[in-house]
Design a protein around this motif. Structure first.
Motif, PDB file in Angstrom:
ATOM      1  N   ARG A  10       0.829  -1.210   0.000  1.00  0.00           N
ATOM      2  CA  ARG A  10       0.000   0.000   0.000  1.00  0.00           C
ATOM      3  C   ARG A  10       0.860   1.255   0.000  1.00  0.00           C
ATOM      4  NH1 ARG A  10      -3.031  -0.843   4.869  1.00  0.00           N
ATOM      5  NH2 ARG A  10      -2.785  -3.041   4.575  1.00  0.00           N
ATOM      6  N   LYS A  13       2.455   1.665  -3.342  1.00  0.00           N
ATOM      7  CA  LYS A  13       1.452   1.700  -4.408  1.00  0.00           C
ATOM      8  C   LYS A  13       1.738   0.644  -5.470  1.00  0.00           C
ATOM      9  CE  LYS A  13       0.490   6.475  -3.519  1.00  0.00           C
ATOM     10  NZ  LYS A  13       0.685   7.850  -3.869  1.00  0.00           N
ATOM     11  N   THR A  14       1.866  -0.590  -4.991  1.00  0.00           N
ATOM     12  CA  THR A  14       2.098  -1.733  -5.864  1.00  0.00           C
ATOM     13  C   THR A  14       1.331  -2.926  -5.297  1.00  0.00           C
ATOM     14  OG1 THR A  14       3.802  -3.033  -6.955  1.00  0.00           O
ATOM     15  CG2 THR A  14       4.226  -2.440  -4.694  1.00  0.00           C
ATOM     16  N   THR A  15       1.493  -4.064  -5.895  1.00  0.00           N
ATOM     17  CA  THR A  15       0.768  -5.250  -5.427  1.00  0.00           C
ATOM     18  C   THR A  15       1.592  -6.004  -4.383  1.00  0.00           C
ATOM     19  OG1 THR A  15       1.718  -6.669  -7.122  1.00  0.00           O
ATOM     20  CG2 THR A  15      -0.326  -5.515  -7.685  1.00  0.00           C
TER      21      THR A  15
END
Length: 81
Positions: A10, A13-15
């Protein structure tokens, strides 16, 4: 920083899968680096032990040296002792 992979995903800002992949690669790189360091340290310690260990040298008894100096009439200073 004490975050879970989901929390790090989070923030970045990625998986979570991407964070897991990077974490796995980092652990593998760390394991390889520490293994190489351990190998180098072991080889260095072995070489140092071989170089510094006491040699098997026969020592001349002091009485033999004293008798030789006395017989030749030389002082220890002349012999460089």
């Amino acid at each position: 920083m004490g975050m879970t992979q989901a929390e790090a995903a989070r923030v970045l800002k990625t998986t979570p899968g991407t964070v897991a992949t990077h974490a796995h690669r980092a652990f593998v790189a760390l394991r390889v680096s520490l293994g190489a360091l351990a190998l180098v340290m072991a080889l260095w310690a072995g070489a140092r032990w071989l170089w510094v260990r006491p040699r098997d040298v026969e020592r001349i008894p002091a009485s033999w040296l004293d008798k030789t100096i006395e017989a030749m009439g030389l002082s220890p200073l002349v012999l460089g002792l």
